[in-house]
Design a protein around this motif. Structure first.
Motif, PDB file in Angstrom:
ATOM      1  N   ALA A  43       0.837  -1.207   0.000  1.00 20.66           N
ATOM      2  CA  ALA A  43       0.000   0.000   0.000  1.00 20.66           C
ATOM      3  C   ALA A  43       0.870   1.255   0.000  1.00 20.66           C
ATOM      4  CB  ALA A  43      -0.936  -0.011   1.199  1.00 20.66           C
ATOM      5  N   THR A  44       1.998   1.201   0.685  1.00 25.62           N
ATOM      6  CA  THR A  44       2.938   2.331   0.689  1.00 25.62           C
ATOM      7  C   THR A  44       3.483   2.575  -0.712  1.00 25.62           C
ATOM      8  OG1 THR A  44       3.548   1.961   2.999  1.00 25.62           O
ATOM      9  CG2 THR A  44       5.108   3.191   1.653  1.00 25.62           C
ATOM     10  N   ALA A  45       3.843   1.529  -1.427  1.00 29.29           N
ATOM     11  CA  ALA A  45       4.372   1.682  -2.796  1.00 29.29           C
ATOM     12  C   ALA A  45       3.327   2.304  -3.722  1.00 29.29           C
ATOM     13  CB  ALA A  45       4.822   0.325  -3.334  1.00 29.29           C
ATOM     14  N   ILE A  46       2.106   1.896  -3.576  1.00 27.80           N
ATOM     15  CA  ILE A  46       1.022   2.450  -4.406  1.00 27.80           C
ATOM     16  C   ILE A  46       0.823   3.933  -4.102  1.00 27.80           C
ATOM     17  CG2 ILE A  46      -1.483   2.380  -4.800  1.00 27.80           C
ATOM     18  CD1 ILE A  46      -1.221  -0.731  -4.288  1.00 27.80           C
ATOM     19  N   SER A  47       0.725   4.279  -2.836  1.00 23.52           N
ATOM     20  CA  SER A  47       0.481   5.675  -2.478  1.00 23.52           C
ATOM     21  C   SER A  47       1.690   6.556  -2.762  1.00 23.52           C
ATOM     22  CB  SER A  47       0.041   5.801  -1.022  1.00 23.52           C
ATOM     23  OG  SER A  47       1.072   5.450  -0.145  1.00 23.52           O
ATOM     24  N   LEU A  48       2.887   5.997  -2.704  1.00 25.59           N
ATOM     25  CA  LEU A  48       4.103   6.749  -3.002  1.00 25.59           C
ATOM     26  C   LEU A  48       4.115   7.255  -4.443  1.00 25.59           C
ATOM     27  CD1 LEU A  48       6.977   7.602  -2.034  1.00 25.59           C
ATOM     28  CD2 LEU A  48       7.757   5.414  -2.921  1.00 25.59           C
ATOM     29  N   THR A  49       3.672   6.442  -5.358  1.00 26.28           N
ATOM     30  CA  THR A  49       3.632   6.837  -6.765  1.00 26.28           C
ATOM     31  C   THR A  49       2.667   8.003  -6.976  1.00 26.28           C
ATOM     32  OG1 THR A  49       4.184   4.580  -7.429  1.00 26.28           O
ATOM     33  CG2 THR A  49       3.209   6.002  -9.113  1.00 26.28           C
ATOM     34  N   GLY A  50       1.491   7.899  -6.407  1.00 29.03           N
ATOM     35  CA  GLY A  50       0.541   9.001  -6.506  1.00 29.03           C
ATOM     36  C   GLY A  50       1.062  10.259  -5.838  1.00 29.03           C
TER      37      GLY A  50
END
Length: 131
Positions: A43-50
């Motif tokens: 979830a951190t990787a996903i939100s980091l991109t955004g």
């Protein structure tokens, strides 16, 4: 603090709320299928991109480049360490719900993330002008 820095901090905070929502919307479904720490990492990787694209556009008003994108995870390294340790402490040691622990743990990481992200996203001359 200059007006521009105040605007950046406010925008950063608003994007942080959006990011937290993105993180949480990814974390909860993952949590039903995989262990909480793995769900947290994904979830951190996903939100980091955004976060990268939103902060480049709205907070710092700078062009998103590959170099900045590759460096941007460094802005969240402290955030990641603080939130991951916080999630572990809150869930395993304090026995709080794994559903709510990430939200509580993220509060301590916000100021550090803002300072580091400014250093990466803005050239040194721009940071000096608006400090």
């Amino acid at each position: 603090m200059t007006r521009q820095t105040s605007r950046q901090l406010f925008t950063f905070a608003v994007i942080g709320v959006v990011n937290t929502g993105t993180y949480y919307c990814a974390y909860l479904p993952l949590l039903t299928r995989i262990p909480y720490l793995v769900a947290h990492i994904l979830a951190t990787a996903i939100s980091l991109t955004g976060s990268f694209f939103l902060n480049a556009r709205f907070t710092y008003r700078t062009r998103p480049t590959l170099r900045k994108f590759l460096l941007f995870p460094l802005t969240n390294a402290a955030n990641f360490v603080i939130t991951t340790a916080g999630v572990y402490v809150l869930v395993d040691l304090l026995h709080l719900s794994s559903r709510w622990a990430p939200l509580l743990a993220s509060l301590g990481a916000i100021p550090v993330t803002f300072v580091v992200s400014r250093r990466i996203m803005l050239p040194k001359a721009d940071r000096a002008q608006i400090a």
